[in-house]
Design a protein around this motif. Structure first.
Motif, mmCIF file in Angstrom:
data_model
loop_
_atom_site.group_PDB
_atom_site.id
_atom_site.type_symbol
_atom_site.label_atom_id
_atom_site.label_comp_id
_atom_site.label_asym_id
_atom_site.label_seq_id
_atom_site.Cartn_x
_atom_site.Cartn_y
_atom_site.Cartn_z
ATOM 1 N N TYR A 298 27.940 61.899 42.088
ATOM 2 C CA TYR A 298 28.344 61.235 43.068
ATOM 3 C C TYR A 298 27.879 62.140 44.347
ATOM 4 O O TYR A 298 28.035 63.356 44.504
ATOM 5 N N LEU A 299 27.199 61.152 45.259
ATOM 6 C CA LEU A 299 26.877 61.876 46.481
ATOM 7 C C LEU A 299 27.897 61.222 47.568
ATOM 8 O O LEU A 299 27.843 61.888 48.788
ATOM 9 N N MET A 300 28.347 60.185 47.435
ATOM 10 C CA MET A 300 29.355 59.655 48.294
ATOM 11 C C MET A 300 30.153 58.753 47.761
ATOM 12 O O MET A 300 29.794 57.680 46.887
ATOM 13 N N VAL A 301 31.507 58.415 48.000
ATOM 14 C CA VAL A 301 32.262 57.411 47.651
ATOM 15 C C VAL A 301 33.044 57.022 48.952
ATOM 16 O O VAL A 301 33.237 57.777 49.657
ATOM 17 N N ASN A 302 33.465 55.747 48.941
ATOM 18 C CA ASN A 302 34.336 55.412 50.063
ATOM 19 C C ASN A 302 35.743 55.546 49.851
ATOM 20 O O ASN A 302 36.166 55.933 48.679
ATOM 21 N N ILE A 317 32.382 64.612 45.245
ATOM 22 C CA ILE A 317 30.843 65.086 45.510
ATOM 23 C C ILE A 317 30.435 65.919 44.485
ATOM 24 O O ILE A 317 31.220 67.138 44.303
ATOM 25 N N GLY A 318 29.318 65.645 43.722
ATOM 26 C CA GLY A 318 28.956 66.579 42.767
ATOM 27 C C GLY A 318 29.500 66.248 41.491
ATOM 28 O O GLY A 318 28.984 66.976 40.441
ATOM 29 N N ARG A 319 30.556 65.348 41.360
ATOM 30 C CA ARG A 319 31.151 65.122 40.059
ATOM 31 C C ARG A 319 30.708 63.969 39.519
ATOM 32 O O ARG A 319 29.805 63.014 40.000
ATOM 33 N N SER A 320 30.668 63.575 38.321
ATOM 34 C CA SER A 320 30.049 62.228 37.513
ATOM 35 C C SER A 320 31.187 61.623 37.048
ATOM 36 O O SER A 320 32.468 62.079 37.157
ATOM 37 N N ASP A 321 30.985 60.481 36.586
ATOM 38 C CA ASP A 321 31.983 59.622 35.771
ATOM 39 C C ASP A 321 32.625 60.203 34.655
ATOM 40 O O ASP A 321 33.737 59.681 34.417
ATOM 41 N N HIS A 322 32.031 61.117 34.021
ATOM 42 C CA HIS A 322 32.537 61.763 32.609
ATOM 43 C C HIS A 322 33.723 62.458 33.032
ATOM 44 O O HIS A 322 34.517 62.874 32.314
ATOM 45 N N ASP A 323 33.887 63.004 34.421
ATOM 46 C CA ASP A 323 34.857 63.823 35.020
ATOM 47 C C ASP A 323 36.189 63.126 35.134
ATOM 48 O O ASP A 323 37.452 63.672 35.102
ATOM 49 N N ILE A 324 36.385 61.739 35.263
ATOM 50 C CA ILE A 324 37.520 60.739 35.753
ATOM 51 C C ILE A 324 37.619 59.732 34.751
ATOM 52 O O ILE A 324 38.782 59.229 34.663
ATOM 53 N N PHE A 325 36.711 59.336 34.116
ATOM 54 C CA PHE A 325 36.831 58.105 33.033
ATOM 55 C C PHE A 325 36.522 58.553 31.686
ATOM 56 O O PHE A 325 36.148 59.555 31.326
ATOM 57 N N PRO A 326 37.204 57.675 30.815
ATOM 58 C CA PRO A 326 36.845 57.887 29.315
ATOM 59 C C PRO A 326 35.452 58.060 28.929
ATOM 60 O O PRO A 326 34.592 57.464 29.651
ATOM 61 N N VAL A 327 34.941 58.498 27.938
ATOM 62 C CA VAL A 327 33.660 58.682 27.703
ATOM 63 C C VAL A 327 33.119 57.288 27.305
ATOM 64 O O VAL A 327 31.749 57.262 27.932
ATOM 65 N N GLU A 328 33.820 56.387 26.657
ATOM 66 C CA GLU A 328 32.734 55.182 26.508
ATOM 67 C C GLU A 328 32.624 54.261 27.877
ATOM 68 O O GLU A 328 31.628 53.740 28.229
ATOM 69 N N VAL A 329 33.862 54.387 28.765
ATOM 70 C CA VAL A 329 33.384 53.952 30.179
ATOM 71 C C VAL A 329 32.404 54.657 30.925
ATOM 72 O O VAL A 329 31.473 53.886 31.461
#
Length: 955
Positions: A298-302, A317-329
């Protein structure tokens, strides 16, 4: 290229010699050129960030390494390097073909490879090395030289090399405009294809075709190397010209920069305001807005993103979806992002993200963000929560499907006019299209408080047998859902296994767990219940329950329409019959208008006969048995005439028949009917000169039937008269009584048979219609119609068998009486003391007969022959003992029975007034009993009824 061509031509024309030294030199040159090309291509790719050039550099590097291995195993070594020479016998035959195939394969792969970046180059390098190893292993097992085959080829293992180079050249030709380096590959590929074609005819490692092939490979490599040098030189010239132009422009730019600085400051300020406005919009937007780089970071989120997913916006910032969501999502999000990055335009996708209250559906509009070179470096997305809209759409779609099904079922049942077929269509449609595991439709009897199964779905029949609910089965109404349903409420039981009532437990015993009961209701009256069940608990949603409620309303309306249609058809048939009999109706109307007066006069005339017959039967003990029997017949005939007179008003005033039934022995009625009709079948027949023989067949020990003896006797009299009329030349009249078969209990059948003229099919079909007769002016057409009415009122089956010239048999079958026969020898109820009675009537004969009968009972009777005399006699009695009761007629001149009763009640309210009138039955039927009258008795009077009335009011 010309020099190499001349050398190759010389070698081919000089004969098939061996050139081992030249072979070694050329192999070494090829390996060195491959290395130089690898370095040059890599340098060019690094300068312009060209992944194609880098992949080509890897291809030439691996190929050069394999060619260097070929050189090492070709040279004969000694000393410490002798081990290499020892391996040459094994490696030498298989080290020339692999690089010949690897390079064109790698070039094709470099042109088709889609994955860019360092990871893509590493993967490509690993794939190239794997291909090299595979080729080395493969050519260890393939033959090196073979005898000349088709077209003289001696090395068929190398035949794919020129074909691969032709494919590589075609691909490069198609992509020549994409990249400068790719533009040089078609010519190189053509030269290398020709070079690899020459070695197909080699018979030794260093012969002339092999040397020509080596020279061709060097020529192809030099072609590409020359192009790279030319490209570098061209780029240097263009760079020098650009630097000169840039120097000239710098002066102009310095001037313009100064002039533009002021404008830029203003524009920057405006843009800053716009950027702050854009940031405010992004931060306060109800949609989720974000930017990710190509690696998914992520570069920006509102702020909305941070609120929904409970994260810190800056920390994301700098984190990805895998850091907060389940793997399949997270994998699903990443796949969409990769498609967007590879596309050249924005994409709209639906995505599902987890929330605290469950999954939510988002519609995401994502677009690639590109740098100045047009390369995508990030993905920008705006995601809007559409969960509520999707839910509404799903509900709307389900509702539309239900409405379509409801319309389909409604159209299907609208094409039917009988309730049974309507019910079958409904339950089968529910089974197939709702669907349901069990469906049935039951009719409700509000008197018996039970349901009767009318229709069961085709797929539910086996389960219905297990539940003891086949068609025509009865189900009692319990105190839970069924009782609520028959009161007009839709009932849903999500888990009937937990309901402690008989009907739900019956369904649960068959494996059913959830149930819906919908009432069939018309005009606030429930006449049926639709029952639908499934094996799973909680299996019905609210939309399905609403659908069943609406369907039940449509079914109820359709059933009501079918009933109305049947009633309308019956009314139409009745109207048609009425039109045919309109003349007879007019005659009967006139007759009915005279019925009241005639009934009164006849009843008055019969009253003395009835009274004296009763008195003689009770008091004259010396009568012979024959005389007593004749008096019984007279009394019975008088009673039948009285009842017949009471029905005269039915000719013009229709009313429901009120039957006061009692157990009747049909065998006894046969003897009575024959006695009553003896004059017709015996005396009058003999007078005409014909003989009618009467036969009877009465089975013994028959059970009694429940009915009205006078009505059944009257019907039998009509049947006897019809039989006599059907035998104008004489014949045999037979009456038989026997036990008959019945569905439940016992039954008694009585038959009247003649061997007269009989009836044809048309007469037999219409013989029960009112006013239909085959006797001409002699007949009224009411005899058999009356018989049919008696059968209907008694619930008896009527069967007619007849044929022209073969006679007629009419059979009536009555069900056995379920109540015990009343004792006939019980003494009549009578007053316990001697009474003073006042009799008021304008008929002196009746007055005399009634007074004699009451005096025989020991009462003191005072008679008055009109109303005024009766009132005077009562007034005079008030000074003495008075009267215990007053019996008065209704229709008398000047002062009628109403005024007599009013006057007596005015003088003594406690004195009972009994009205004895020929209109008595009419008054009772019309509920027109005059005031001040305590009881109404009909003429001709019966002593037992009069005694019971006096006992009722004077004891």
């Amino acid at each position: 290229m010309v020099a190499f061509g001349l050398i190759g031509t010389f070698l081919l024309t000089a004969g098939r010699g061996e050139y081992p030294n030249l072979h070694t030199i050329l192999d070494t040159g090829m390996a060195m050129l491959s290395g130089v090309l690898a370095l040059k291509l890599w340098s060019a790719g690094e300068q312009v960030s060209d992944d194609v050039a880098r992949r080509l550099a890897i291809a030439f590097l691996v190929t050069g390494a394999m060619e260097m291995v070929h050189v090492l195993v070709t040279v004969e070594w000694s000393g410490p390097l002798a081990a290499i020479g020892a391996a040459s016998a094994v490696l030498r035959p298989s080290t020339w073909p692999p690089p010949s195939h690897l390079l064109p394969l790698a070039v094709i792969g470099a042109l088709l490879w889609r994955r860019n970046g360092r990871a893509g180059l590493a993967t490509f390098g690993a794939a190239t090395l794997a291909a090299a190893v595979a080729l080395l292993i493969a050519y260890q097992h393939l033959p090196t030289y073979l005898p000349p085959g088709p077209l003289g080829v001696t090395r068929p293992a190398l035949i794919l090399a020129p074909l691969l180079w032709l494919i590589a050249g075609a691909l490069a030709w198609r992509r020549a405009g994409d990249d400068q380096i790719i533009g040089a590959l078609p010519a190189t590929a053509l030269v290398l294809a020709l070079a690899n074609s020459a070695i197909l005819y080699s018979r030794a490692p260093a012969d002339a075709p092999a040397m020509v092939s080596h020279l061709g490979k060097i020529a192809g490599d030099l072609t590409l190397l020359l192009f790279l040098f030319q490209m570098a030189s061209r780029n240097l010239r263009e760079r020098a010209r650009a630097e000169t132009a840039l120097s000239d422009l710098n002066v102009e730019l310095d001037r313009r920069v100064y002039e533009r600085t002021a404008q830029l400051e203003a524009e920057i300020e405006a843009r800053l305001r716009g950027q702050r406005l854009l940031e405010a919009v992004v931060e306060n937007s109800p949609a989720v807005i974000y930017v990710k780089d190509l690696q998914g970071r992520y570069l920006m989120v509102n702020r909305r993103y941070a609120e929904i997913f409970h994260v810190d916006g800056k920390a994301m910032i700098g984190r990805s979806d895998h850091d907060i969501f389940p793997v399949e999502v997270a994998d699903a999000f990443r796949a969409v992002d990769m498609r967007v990055a590879a596309a050249d335009h924005a994409l709209t996708e639906e995505e599902v993200a987890p929330h605290d209250d469950g999954p939510h559906t988002y519609v995401s509009v994502k677009s690639p963000l590109r740098d100045e070179t047009g390369q995508a470096y990030a993905v920008f997305g705006v995601s809007t929560d559409i969960t509520d809209r999707k839910s509404a759409e799903a509900k709307l779609r389900t509702q539309f499907e239900r409405l379509s099904l409801l319309d389909e079922i409604t159209r299907a049942i609208g094409q039917r006019q009988d309730n049974q077929s309507i019910f079958q269509v409904v339950v089968r449609s529910i089974e197939d299209q709702l669907p349901a595991d069990f469906a049935c439709l039951c009719l409700y009897d509000d008197v018996e408080r039970e349901l009767t199964v009318s229709a069961v779905g085709a797929k539910s029949r086996s389960l219905a047998l297990d539940l003891a609910m086949p068609e025509r089965a009865r189900v009692a109404i319990d105190q839970n859902g069924l009782s609520q349903c028959v009161r007009g409420r839709l009932v849903y039981e999500p888990d009937i296994a937990e309901v402690p009532f008989p009907f739900p437990r019956r369904l649960a015993a068959g494996g059913l767990r959830s149930m819906v009961c919908a009432p069939l209701q018309v005009e606030s009256k429930v006449f049926g219940v639709l029952i639908v069940a499934r094996f799973q608990p909680n299996a019905f949603v609210s939309a399905e329950c609403e659908f069943l409620r609406q369907l039940s309303e449509h079914v109820a309306l359709a059933a009501h329409q079918a009933q109305l249609h049947a009633a309308l058809q019956a009314a139409y048939d009745d109207l048609r019959l009425s039109q045919q009999a309109i003349l007879q109706q007019e005659r009967l109307k006139a007759l009915g208008q005279m019925a009241s007066g005639i009934a009164h006069d006849i009843n008055n005339a019969l009253s003395p006969v009835s009274l004296y017959a009763d008195a003689m039967l009770e008091t004259e003990t010396g009568l012979s048995s024959a005389g007593r029997g004749q008096l019984e017949i007279i009394r019975r005939a008088v009673e039948d005439v009285g009842q017949t007179i009471g029905k005269m008003r039915e000719f013009y005033r229709l009313r429901e028949a009120q039957l006061e039934t009692e157990p009747v022995q049909l065998g006894e009625l046969v003897g009575q009917v024959l006695e009553l009709t003896r004059a017709r079948w015996n005396d009058m027949a003999i007078q005409r000169g014909v003989v009618i023989k009467v036969e009877t067949d009465l089975a013994p020990d028959l059970p009694p039937v429940l009915g009205v003896a006078s009505e059944i006797r009257e019907a039998l009299v009509n049947l006897v008269f019809n039989a006599i009329d059907a035998m104008p030349e004489g014949g045999i009249l037979k009456m038989s009584v026997a036990e008959a078969r019945a569905e439940a209990g016992r039954a008694v059948r009585i038959e009247v048979t003649d061997n007269g003229v009989g009836m044809d099919a048309e007469a037999r079909r219409r013989c029960l219609e009112p006013f239909f007769t085959t006797k001409g002016e002699r007949g009224t057409g009411l005899g058999l119609a009356m018989v049919y009415g008696v059968a209907q009122r008694h619930g008896a089956d009527l069967d007619i068998r007849s044929a022209p010239g073969e006679g007629t048999t009419i059979c009536m079958t009555f069900a056995e009486a379920n109540e015990p026969r009343l004792a006939t020898d019980a003494p009549p109820l009578a007053p316990r003391r001697r009474l003073r009675l006042l009799l008021v009537d304008d008929d002196p004969v009746l007055l005399k007969a009634l007074g004699d009968a009451l005096e025989n009972d020991g009462h003191l009777v005072t008679s008055a022959n009109d109303g005024a005399a009766g009132i005077e006699a009562f007034e005079a009695s008030q000074a003495g003992e008075g009267f215990d009761a007053v019996v008065t007629d209704l229709g008398m001149p000047y002062v009628d029975g109403r005024r007599v009763a009013a006057a007596i009640k005015g003088l003594s309210a406690a004195t009972p007034v009994i009205l004895l009138t020929g209109w008595g039955q009419g008054l009772l039927a019309d509920d027109e009993i005059p005031p001040h009258i305590d009881l109404v008795l009909s003429k001709p009077p019966k002593l037992r009824e009069l005694r019971a009335a006096l006992a009722r009011f004077t004891t």
